[in-house]
Design a protein around this motif. Structure first.
Motif, PDB file in Angstrom:
ATOM      1  N   LEU A 261       3.290   4.311   0.686  1.00 46.73           N
ATOM      2  CA  LEU A 261       4.148   3.721   1.723  1.00 46.73           C
ATOM      3  C   LEU A 261       4.664   4.790   2.672  1.00 46.73           C
ATOM      4  O   LEU A 261       4.714   4.586   3.895  1.00 46.73           O
ATOM      5  CB  LEU A 261       5.306   2.983   1.062  1.00 46.73           C
ATOM      6  N   ALA A 262       5.035   5.950   2.128  1.00 48.83           N
ATOM      7  CA  ALA A 262       5.595   7.015   2.954  1.00 48.83           C
ATOM      8  C   ALA A 262       4.531   7.719   3.793  1.00 48.83           C
ATOM      9  O   ALA A 262       4.758   8.043   4.964  1.00 48.83           O
ATOM     10  CB  ALA A 262       6.323   8.029   2.074  1.00 48.83           C
ATOM     11  N   ILE A 263       3.348   7.953   3.195  1.00 48.03           N
ATOM     12  CA  ILE A 263       2.320   8.752   3.876  1.00 48.03           C
ATOM     13  C   ILE A 263       1.423   7.882   4.758  1.00 48.03           C
ATOM     14  O   ILE A 263       1.348   8.076   5.974  1.00 48.03           O
ATOM     15  CB  ILE A 263       1.478   9.531   2.838  1.00 48.03           C
ATOM     16  N   PHE A 264       0.743   6.920   4.149  1.00 50.03           N
ATOM     17  CA  PHE A 264      -0.277   6.160   4.882  1.00 50.03           C
ATOM     18  C   PHE A 264       0.333   5.174   5.878  1.00 50.03           C
ATOM     19  O   PHE A 264      -0.194   5.006   6.985  1.00 50.03           O
ATOM     20  CB  PHE A 264      -1.184   5.421   3.901  1.00 50.03           C
ATOM     21  N   ILE A 265       1.424   4.530   5.488  1.00 48.73           N
ATOM     22  CA  ILE A 265       2.036   3.539   6.374  1.00 48.73           C
ATOM     23  C   ILE A 265       3.128   4.163   7.230  1.00 48.73           C
ATOM     24  O   ILE A 265       3.195   3.925   8.435  1.00 48.73           O
ATOM     25  CB  ILE A 265       2.598   2.366   5.539  1.00 48.73           C
ATOM     26  N   GLY A 266       3.972   4.993   6.627  1.00 48.34           N
ATOM     27  CA  GLY A 266       5.066   5.592   7.379  1.00 48.34           C
ATOM     28  C   GLY A 266       4.630   6.709   8.305  1.00 48.34           C
ATOM     29  O   GLY A 266       5.001   6.738   9.484  1.00 48.34           O
ATOM     30  N   PHE A 267       3.807   7.649   7.791  1.00 45.26           N
ATOM     31  CA  PHE A 267       3.424   8.814   8.581  1.00 45.26           C
ATOM     32  C   PHE A 267       2.201   8.534   9.454  1.00 45.26           C
ATOM     33  O   PHE A 267       2.202   8.805  10.655  1.00 45.26           O
ATOM     34  CB  PHE A 267       3.162  10.004   7.657  1.00 45.26           C
ATOM     35  N   PHE A 268       1.142   7.975   8.858  1.00 47.18           N
ATOM     36  CA  PHE A 268      -0.088   7.723   9.611  1.00 47.18           C
ATOM     37  C   PHE A 268      -0.074   6.373  10.325  1.00 47.18           C
ATOM     38  O   PHE A 268      -1.020   6.054  11.056  1.00 47.18           O
ATOM     39  CB  PHE A 268      -1.305   7.788   8.679  1.00 47.18           C
ATOM     40  N   ASP A 269       0.961   5.568  10.115  1.00 47.07           N
ATOM     41  CA  ASP A 269       1.144   4.293  10.812  1.00 47.07           C
ATOM     42  C   ASP A 269      -0.044   3.353  10.615  1.00 47.07           C
ATOM     43  O   ASP A 269      -0.493   2.686  11.547  1.00 47.07           O
ATOM     44  CB  ASP A 269       1.375   4.543  12.308  1.00 47.07           C
ATOM     45  N   MET A 270      -0.564   3.293   9.395  1.00 42.17           N
ATOM     46  CA  MET A 270      -1.647   2.365   9.080  1.00 42.17           C
ATOM     47  C   MET A 270      -1.065   0.978   8.814  1.00 42.17           C
ATOM     48  O   MET A 270       0.089   0.852   8.391  1.00 42.17           O
ATOM     49  CB  MET A 270      -2.429   2.865   7.865  1.00 42.17           C
ATOM     50  N   PRO A 271      -1.826  -0.086   9.060  1.00 43.42           N
ATOM     51  CA  PRO A 271      -1.303  -1.449   8.852  1.00 43.42           C
ATOM     52  C   PRO A 271      -1.005  -1.715   7.373  1.00 43.42           C
ATOM     53  O   PRO A 271      -1.651  -1.163   6.481  1.00 43.42           O
ATOM     54  CB  PRO A 271      -2.432  -2.352   9.361  1.00 43.42           C
ATOM     55  N   ARG A 272      -0.039  -2.593   7.154  1.00 41.93           N
ATOM     56  CA  ARG A 272       0.251  -3.021   5.789  1.00 41.93           C
ATOM     57  C   ARG A 272      -0.806  -4.019   5.314  1.00 41.93           C
ATOM     58  O   ARG A 272      -1.497  -4.646   6.111  1.00 41.93           O
ATOM     59  CB  ARG A 272       1.628  -3.693   5.720  1.00 41.93           C
ATOM     60  N   SER A 273      -0.871  -4.167   4.019  1.00 36.97           N
ATOM     61  CA  SER A 273      -1.637  -5.231   3.371  1.00 36.97           C
ATOM     62  C   SER A 273      -3.114  -5.224   3.752  1.00 36.97           C
ATOM     63  O   SER A 273      -3.732  -6.274   3.888  1.00 36.97           O
ATOM     64  CB  SER A 273      -1.021  -6.607   3.704  1.00 36.97           C
ATOM     65  N   ILE A 274      -3.723  -4.042   3.877  1.00 37.53           N
ATOM     66  CA  ILE A 274      -5.159  -3.970   4.116  1.00 37.53           C
ATOM     67  C   ILE A 274      -5.802  -3.237   2.942  1.00 37.53           C
ATOM     68  O   ILE A 274      -5.186  -2.360   2.320  1.00 37.53           O
ATOM     69  CB  ILE A 274      -5.493  -3.260   5.448  1.00 37.53           C
ATOM     70  N   PRO A 275      -7.036  -3.582   2.586  1.00 35.85           N
ATOM     71  CA  PRO A 275      -7.688  -2.956   1.430  1.00 35.85           C
ATOM     72  C   PRO A 275      -7.842  -1.447   1.550  1.00 35.85           C
ATOM     73  O   PRO A 275      -7.871  -0.754   0.532  1.00 35.85           O
ATOM     74  CB  PRO A 275      -9.054  -3.649   1.398  1.00 35.85           C
ATOM     75  N   LEU A 276      -7.957  -0.928   2.771  1.00 36.88           N
ATOM     76  CA  LEU A 276      -8.126   0.517   2.933  1.00 36.88           C
ATOM     77  C   LEU A 276      -6.917   1.264   2.399  1.00 36.88           C
ATOM     78  O   LEU A 276      -7.060   2.243   1.648  1.00 36.88           O
ATOM     79  CB  LEU A 276      -8.357   0.849   4.410  1.00 36.88           C
ATOM     80  N   VAL A 277      -5.727   0.826   2.763  1.00 34.47           N
ATOM     81  CA  VAL A 277      -4.515   1.486   2.268  1.00 34.47           C
ATOM     82  C   VAL A 277      -4.394   1.296   0.758  1.00 34.47           C
ATOM     83  O   VAL A 277      -4.041   2.236   0.019  1.00 34.47           O
ATOM     84  CB  VAL A 277      -3.270   0.929   2.988  1.00 34.47           C
ATOM     85  N   GLY A 278      -4.688   0.087   0.280  1.00 36.23           N
ATOM     86  CA  GLY A 278      -4.642  -0.144  -1.151  1.00 36.23           C
ATOM     87  C   GLY A 278      -5.611   0.743  -1.906  1.00 36.23           C
ATOM     88  O   GLY A 278      -5.285   1.285  -2.970  1.00 36.23           O
ATOM     89  N   GLY A 279      -6.828   0.918  -1.361  1.00 32.22           N
ATOM     90  CA  GLY A 279      -7.802   1.798  -1.997  1.00 32.22           C
ATOM     91  C   GLY A 279      -7.357   3.251  -2.013  1.00 32.22           C
ATOM     92  O   GLY A 279      -7.588   3.976  -2.994  1.00 32.22           O
ATOM     93  N   LEU A 280      -6.716   3.705  -0.928  1.00 33.57           N
ATOM     94  CA  LEU A 280      -6.218   5.081  -0.891  1.00 33.57           C
ATOM     95  C   LEU A 280      -5.117   5.303  -1.922  1.00 33.57           C
ATOM     96  O   LEU A 280      -5.076   6.343  -2.594  1.00 33.57           O
ATOM     97  CB  LEU A 280      -5.700   5.396   0.517  1.00 33.57           C
TER      98      LEU A 280
END
Length: 421
Positions: A261-280
């Motif tokens: 949540l802090a790195i991929f969504i907060g820092f890199f501003d990636m969308p929530r609830s997508i498989p890419l973030v979940g996989g990371l």
């Protein structure tokens, strides 16, 4: 001596008895767990349907051209279903039903039945202004009632009124009710109506996340293990890295969710609830397990293999890639697959990155919003409808089947590759 010997033998028999008892107790607990899950969830694989004589009245449907997609999408299918229900129950009616009872009658059929009528009319436009016998999906309350009917002819009424129960019982007596395999459970996404809810969206989301996890964690984990065992110098920095890898393997999974949540969504501003973030996120969680198991497999390779390869003039890289890694691969694959199976069943880290959202559409790629099978189970378990209890247990059965298959694959690969060497 004889007394001491007999005492030791009795102690050994007790110890063996305790071990056998512990194993039997574990099997009994698993049997109770599986029996409870299967007993509650097997009904979700079957769906109740009601047979009605439906007349596709063009005036009621407001359709003049049955080949027009716009008219098919906007047609008034509810009126056609209501008339079919009223005609079907005409033998029970002395006068026209009040509006409230009409709504009760119409509620016995799933709201998704309109899509069945649309499909029939789309595939056979000539049925317009004709009467067709169609099996329509029943509402979840009717489904629960029919499935729970006992020898006394009574079932779990739930939210059904006495009049609604009489209508359903008449359908059962006339052979207008049947149980069919619930394909919707595997072909559709989530829904607020239990009879229309499926796990396809969650399955695809879990599959995409697992692909990302496998594609990243396996090569990175194997490479890190090879470097730490074969190339890294023994110093304080290496010891610090090893200690932290071992500590990360014991960190609660929700911490990795906060990290994602802090790195991929907060820092890199990636969308929530997508498989890419979940996989990371699952990659971060799985890496320590893969590194530790891979290092253990590399350590198990006899040093004589390395010495023989060096004696024949092989370089360090040739020794590692041609001899050490192939011999350690069974253990590496076993640890990796077990790590992937653990990642497949995780819920807490996915909740932290927003994969708890209500997702109906099936994701087409890694960037489409989706859910995951464990999260879907979590959402259904919190639903008040009785029918979702079946869906929850059935989804657990599907998840357990995947986990057992993956663990069985790990055992098979270990024996297969071990024999090949």
């Amino acid at each position: 001596m004889n007394r001491n010997l007999a005492k030791r033998k009795r102690a050994e028999r007790r110890f063996r008895f305790y071990g056998i008892g512990a194993i039997l107790f574990g099997f009994a607990c698993l049997l109770i767990l599986f029996s409870d899950i299967i007993g509650k969830g097997h009904g979700a694989f079957f769906q109740t349907q009601i047979q009605l004589q439906v007349r596709f009245n063009a005036q009621q449907l407001q359709i003049t051209d049955p080949t027009s997609k716009t008219q098919l999408d906007n047609a008034n299918y509810d009126a056609v279903i209501e008339n079919a229900l009223l005609r079907d129950n005409g033998a029970l009616l002395d006068a026209e039903l009040p509006a409230l009872e009409k709504r009760h009658l119409l509620s016995l059929v799933s709201t998704g039945a309109v899509y069945s009528l649309k499909t029939v009319l789309k595939n056979a436009p000539e049925t317009l202004n004709q009467t067709v016998s169609i099996w329509l999906t029943a509402d979840d309350d009717v489904d629960n009632y029919v499935k729970s009917i006992g020898r006394d002819g009574q079932g779990f009424s739930g939210r059904l009124s006495l009049q609604q129960q009489k209508w359903v019982e008449r359908w059962v007596e006339n052979g207008q009710v049947r149980q069919t395999f619930n394909t919707t459970f595997f072909t559709e996404g989530d829904s607020r109506e239990p009879e229309q809810a499926g796990i396809r969206s969650a399955l695809m989301g879990s599959l995409y996340m697992l692909l990302v996890t496998i594609g990243l964690s396996f090569p990175i984990g194997i490479s890190a293990a090879v470097y730490l065992e074969e190339y890294a110098p023994r110093n304080r920095l290496t010891d610090f890295i090893e200690v932290n890898i071992n500590n990360l393997a014991a960190v609660p999974s929700i911490i990795f969710g906060l990290l994602g949540l802090a790195i991929f969504i907060g820092f890199f501003d990636m969308p929530r609830s997508i498989p890419l973030v979940g996989g990371l996120v699952l990659t971060l969680m799985t890496l320590p397990t893969i590194i530790i198991s891979s290092r253990a497999a590399i350590k198990a390779v006899p040093s004589s293999i390395r010495d023989a390869a060096f004696g024949l003039g092989a370089s360090k890289m040739q020794v590692v890639l041609h001899h050490v890694v192939p011999l350690a691969m069974p253990g590496m694959l076993t640890g990796a697959i077990i790590g992937f199976a653990q990642a497949l069943g995780e819920t807490a880290p996915l909740l932290m990155i927003g994969m708890v959202a209500f997702i109906v559409d099936v994701p087409a790629d890694l960037l489409d919003p989706s859910s995951a099978l464990p999260v879907q189970i979590f959402l259904w378990a919190d639903s008040p409808e009785r029918a979702f209890i079946e869906r929850t247990s059935a989804a657990i059965m599907v998840l357990l089947a995947f986990l057992i298959t993956m663990n069985g694959l790990a055992v098979w690969l270990r024996h297969r590759l071990g024999r090949g060497q």
